[in-house]
Structure formats: C-alpha cells, structure tokens
Scaffold this motif. Structure first.
Motif, PDB file in Angstrom:
ATOM      1  N   ARG A 296      -0.579   2.488  -9.044  1.00  0.00           N
ATOM      2  CA  ARG A 296      -0.384   1.818  -7.759  1.00  0.00           C
ATOM      3  C   ARG A 296      -1.741   1.659  -7.079  1.00  0.00           C
ATOM      4  NH1 ARG A 296       3.751   3.241  -2.830  1.00  0.00           N
ATOM      5  NH2 ARG A 296       2.808   1.833  -1.307  1.00  0.00           N
ATOM      6  N   VAL A 297      -2.001   0.436  -6.625  1.00  0.00           N
ATOM      7  CA  VAL A 297      -3.239   0.138  -5.921  1.00  0.00           C
ATOM      8  C   VAL A 297      -2.865  -0.477  -4.573  1.00  0.00           C
ATOM      9  CG1 VAL A 297      -5.388  -1.172  -5.966  1.00  0.00           C
ATOM     10  CG2 VAL A 297      -4.469  -0.227  -8.089  1.00  0.00           C
TER      11      VAL A 297
ATOM     12  N   ALA B  12      -7.862  -1.001 -11.800  1.00  0.00           N
ATOM     13  CA  ALA B  12      -7.692  -1.135 -10.349  1.00  0.00           C
ATOM     14  C   ALA B  12      -8.300  -2.450  -9.859  1.00  0.00           C
ATOM     15  CB  ALA B  12      -8.322   0.049  -9.629  1.00  0.00           C
ATOM     16  N   ASP B  13      -9.453  -2.826 -10.389  1.00  0.00           N
ATOM     17  CA  ASP B  13     -10.074  -4.106 -10.015  1.00  0.00           C
ATOM     18  C   ASP B  13      -9.184  -5.282 -10.414  1.00  0.00           C
ATOM     19  OD1 ASP B  13     -12.241  -2.752  -8.957  1.00  0.00           O
ATOM     20  OD2 ASP B  13     -13.552  -3.125 -10.694  1.00  0.00           O
TER      21      ASP B  13
ATOM     22  N   VAL C 153      -0.104  -3.407  -5.139  1.00  0.00           N
ATOM     23  CA  VAL C 153       0.063  -3.903  -6.500  1.00  0.00           C
ATOM     24  C   VAL C 153       0.452  -2.712  -7.356  1.00  0.00           C
ATOM     25  CG1 VAL C 153      -1.047  -4.987  -8.494  1.00  0.00           C
ATOM     26  CG2 VAL C 153      -1.643  -5.739  -6.196  1.00  0.00           C
ATOM     27  N   VAL C 154       1.459  -2.911  -8.186  1.00  0.00           N
ATOM     28  CA  VAL C 154       1.904  -1.878  -9.111  1.00  0.00           C
ATOM     29  C   VAL C 154       1.681  -2.407 -10.514  1.00  0.00           C
ATOM     30  CG1 VAL C 154       3.850  -0.484  -9.895  1.00  0.00           C
ATOM     31  CG2 VAL C 154       3.637  -1.053  -7.469  1.00  0.00           C
ATOM     32  N   ALA C 155       0.937  -1.637 -11.307  1.00  0.00           N
ATOM     33  CA  ALA C 155       0.708  -1.999 -12.705  1.00  0.00           C
ATOM     34  C   ALA C 155       1.593  -1.116 -13.574  1.00  0.00           C
ATOM     35  CB  ALA C 155      -0.759  -1.798 -13.072  1.00  0.00           C
ATOM     36  N   PHE C 156       2.236  -1.737 -14.540  1.00  0.00           N
ATOM     37  CA  PHE C 156       3.057  -1.023 -15.508  1.00  0.00           C
ATOM     38  C   PHE C 156       2.386  -1.112 -16.864  1.00  0.00           C
ATOM     39  CE2 PHE C 156       7.079  -2.490 -13.088  1.00  0.00           C
ATOM     40  CZ  PHE C 156       7.115  -1.338 -12.336  1.00  0.00           C
TER      41      PHE C 156
ATOM     42  N   ARG D 233      -3.374   5.321  -7.562  1.00  0.00           N
ATOM     43  CA  ARG D 233      -2.503   6.464  -7.822  1.00  0.00           C
ATOM     44  C   ARG D 233      -1.848   6.219  -9.179  1.00  0.00           C
ATOM     45  NH1 ARG D 233       1.068   6.523  -2.520  1.00  0.00           N
ATOM     46  NH2 ARG D 233       1.995   8.351  -3.508  1.00  0.00           N
ATOM     47  N   VAL D 234      -1.754   7.271 -10.001  1.00  0.00           N
ATOM     48  CA  VAL D 234      -1.317   7.124 -11.385  1.00  0.00           C
ATOM     49  C   VAL D 234      -0.215   8.119 -11.708  1.00  0.00           C
ATOM     50  CG1 VAL D 234      -2.066   7.216 -13.802  1.00  0.00           C
ATOM     51  CG2 VAL D 234      -3.658   6.412 -12.045  1.00  0.00           C
TER      52      VAL D 234
END
Length: 181
Positions: free
Chosen positions: A59-60, A31-32, A44-47, A67-68
C-alpha cells in the motif's frame, strides 16, 4: 508465474492496471511505480501473487513509506519478487539476499530440501533451537494495512487460495481487478 496489478483509488472508485515488474528491483521501485499510477496522491494498492503459493499487498499513500504484507514469507522468499519484499521487511541488505539466493536451486527450493508444507504454522520459538534467521513460515508485515479500506487484520491473515479476489471483493473492485487478470 506472477500476477501483479495496481489498484489506484479515485473519487469514482478504483482503477486497475496490469503491472509489469521487469524493471522493479527494490521496494522503492515498486512504490515509485505505484505513485505514478496514483490519482491526486490517493491510495494505491499493489497486488503480487505467485500461483496461489503466496501473495503480497503493498500500500502506497502519497509520499508515505509503503506498507507491505506477505501471506507466507518463507515461501515468498524463494522467488525473486517475494525475496525483495521479504528482505525489505526483515531489514536485510542486498549482500544478505545474494548469499541466500546462491543456496537456492532452480525450482526455488534450497538444495536437498523438500518444498515446505503451506499448512505448517511457524513457531518462532524454534529459531533459537534451530539457529534459523530466515523468514517465517506464515505471514509477515503489516496485516492492518487495509483496515480502513474494509479488509481487517484478522480477515487478511485468514486468507488463502484466491486471496486477491477476496480482497478485491472487500474493496469493491472485483470487476476492475478481473479486467486486468
């Protein structure tokens, strides 16, 4: 092998960056990292994806809790980054995770067990019968985390194969994601 990317929403669309996960040990670390990529505290969406076996979407939004969503928690839990996310979703602490990882073989399967069939649906009613407390075969987490961005819960739950490209199509950032692949 993992693929990971961060997609930061801007007023001009999405910006993607290839993400190195070497220093990520917790969801807070991830998240950081996402917040560092954010533009004006926007989404920001991390894949994270492991060879089409499973994918995760994190999702941050600003300082909100991440949210995961995981496509298949049981398979994800057999890999380091997937286990990190699964443990967070199940509320397990580091000691629980270490005990589970001790039983894993080098290929990520439990000693003496065949690899799971991805097409098997997990029936939670079997937990009481089998005494299982492990992650479910199937999705885990917040399947509605992309609803307002154009990927509905039902659509996310139905994805398989190259799911990240399908999600990127819906978000309107396929070219941006493919540039970092």
């Amino acid at each position: 092998m993992y693929f990971a990317a961060l997609l930061a929403r801007t007023e001009d669309g999405w910006e993607a960056s290839d993400t190195e996960l070497d220093n990520v040990e917790t969801l807070t670390d991830l998240a950081d990292l996402a917040r560092e990529a954010a533009v004006d505290d926007d989404t920001v969406v991390a894949f994270i994806e492991q060879e089409d076996a499973w994918f995760g979407v994190i999702r941050v939004d600003g300082e909100d809790d991440p949210r995961v969503f995981l496509s298949n928690a049981a398979i994800a839990a057999r890999s380091s980054y997937g286990a990190m996310l699964t443990d967070e979703l199940l509320g397990r602490d580091d000691d629980d995770a270490t005990d589970d990882l001790d039983s894993l073989d080098l290929d990520g399967t439990e000693d003496g067990e065949p690899e799971p069939d991805n097409d098997v649906e997990y029936d939670t009613s079997l937990d009481a019968v089998n005494g299982s407390s492990g992650p479910p075969f199937g999705p885990l987490g917040d399947a509605a985390l992309l609803d307002d961005l154009g990927v509905g819960e039902k659509e996310l739950l139905a994805l398989d194969g190259d799911a990240l490209s399908t999600i990127a199509d819906s978000l309107g950032c396929t070219e941006v994601l493919e540039a970092v692949r």
